[in-house]
Design an enzyme around this catalytic site. Sequence first.
Site, PDB file in Angstrom:
ATOM      1  N   ASN A 128       0.861  -1.187   0.000  1.00 20.91           N
ATOM      2  CA  ASN A 128       0.000   0.000   0.000  1.00 20.91           C
ATOM      3  C   ASN A 128       0.896   1.235   0.000  1.00 20.91           C
ATOM      4  OD1 ASN A 128      -2.435   1.525   0.239  1.00 20.91           O
ATOM      5  ND2 ASN A 128      -2.024   1.811   2.426  1.00 20.91           N
ATOM      6  N   HIS A 130       0.892   5.290   1.335  1.00 20.78           N
ATOM      7  CA  HIS A 130       0.172   6.140   2.279  1.00 20.78           C
ATOM      8  C   HIS A 130       0.809   7.534   2.305  1.00 20.78           C
ATOM      9  CE1 HIS A 130      -2.360   6.995   5.729  1.00 20.78           C
ATOM     10  NE2 HIS A 130      -1.302   7.559   6.292  1.00 20.78           N
ATOM     11  N   SER A 157       4.830   6.939   2.283  1.00 23.57           N
ATOM     12  CA  SER A 157       5.435   5.644   2.634  1.00 23.57           C
ATOM     13  C   SER A 157       4.798   4.523   1.829  1.00 23.57           C
ATOM     14  CB  SER A 157       5.164   5.301   4.119  1.00 23.57           C
ATOM     15  OG  SER A 157       5.462   6.366   4.976  1.00 23.57           O
ATOM     16  N   ASP A 166      -2.745   0.850   8.003  1.00 28.78           N
ATOM     17  CA  ASP A 166      -1.544   1.663   7.753  1.00 28.78           C
ATOM     18  C   ASP A 166      -0.415   1.330   8.728  1.00 28.78           C
ATOM     19  OD1 ASP A 166      -2.966   3.039   5.727  1.00 28.78           O
ATOM     20  OD2 ASP A 166      -3.778   4.449   7.192  1.00 28.78           O
TER      21      ASP A 166
HETATM   22  C1  GRF Z   1      -2.701   8.604  -2.562  1.00 30.58           C
HETATM   23  O1  GRF Z   1      -2.448   9.799  -1.889  1.00 30.58           O
HETATM   24  C2  GRF Z   1      -2.284   7.449  -1.695  1.00 30.58           C
HETATM   25  O2  GRF Z   1      -1.253   7.760  -0.812  1.00 30.58           O
HETATM   26  C3  GRF Z   1      -3.530   7.147  -0.909  1.00 30.58           C
HETATM   27  O3  GRF Z   1      -4.585   7.395  -1.782  1.00 30.58           O
HETATM   28  C4  GRF Z   1      -4.173   8.349  -2.762  1.00 30.58           C
HETATM   29  C5  GRF Z   1      -4.479   7.767  -4.109  1.00 30.58           C
HETATM   30  O4  GRF Z   1      -4.299   8.673  -5.143  1.00 30.58           O
HETATM   31  N1  GRF Z   1      -3.495   5.803  -0.413  1.00 30.58           N
HETATM   32  P1  GRF Z   1      -4.444   8.194  -6.652  1.00 30.58           P
HETATM   33  O5  GRF Z   1      -5.840   7.602  -6.809  1.00 30.58           O
HETATM   34  O6  GRF Z   1      -3.371   7.200  -6.927  1.00 30.58           O
HETATM   35  O7  GRF Z   1      -4.284   9.448  -7.468  1.00 30.58           O
END
Ligand code: GRF
Length: 255
Positions: A128, A130, A157, A166
């Site tokens: 994932n 974050h 991260s 997370d």
């Molecule tokens: C990103 O900021 C990621 O960190 C979080 O969700 C957002 C997704 O953005 N988990 P995108 O859909 O890839 O533009």
Amino acid sequence: MTNTDYQSDTIKDVTPDPLGARRIVVLVSGNGSNLQALIDAQSHDRLGGGEIVAVISNVADAYGLKRAHEAGIEAVALPHREYDSREAYDGALIKVIERHEPDLIVLAGFMRILTPRFVQRFLGRMLNIHPSLLPEYQGLNTHARALAAGVTSHGCSVHFVTEELDGGPVVLQAELQVSSDDTVETLQEKVRSREHLLYPIAVQWFLEGRLQFSAEGAKMDGHLLPEHGMRLSHADAAEELDEELDEELDDEQQD
Ligand code: GRF
């Protein structure tokens, strides 16, 4: 391994990979800009020989599905509203994912809390991304919370997914310096560009077999990583991204 490798002089030393390209399934709920970064990396052969074989979304009109479709990748809408419970939805999601026989599952803005059954099924092969320097600011609204706390350093991260939201072992982080005129929007933009830099690298390392999940934490080339994983500094990330370095800010923060 490419065909060229296989046909090279070292053929006797090379074991052909019976699996071919490593298979990646990406889960999205929205825009999918991180998905796009992975698609772009794949098209430039910078995804560790990985191939995104399917993109699945719990939101039928997620823009990420459109991106997948345009890239010729199977795009699957699996709306959570059609299921009575989280368990039922995750059970259906497991089935759809497994049909694609993935080596790696990549969460790219997948806005769902996952059931323990789902996490256990893919433990050690699910990443994932974050928008914070974990373990700081788990959960939502990370940029607003970081600004409210007056932090000077923020970032993003990549981590393995475990049952703790997370909270899985961190693999890689990119840091950025927060200036006094930053807003939620400017931070989001800077963090997002760092995410696009980091995620393909982490996926590549995983598919090359360099990155592993273990009970003690994430390992890189067999070595246990520190709690925050490997960290790309503000200066290094800014250089990679051709961002102008704010010299004054640098000086201020060194005082
Ligand atoms: C990103 O900021 C990621 O960190 C979080 O969700 C957002 C997704 O953005 N988990 P995108 O859909 O890839 O533009």
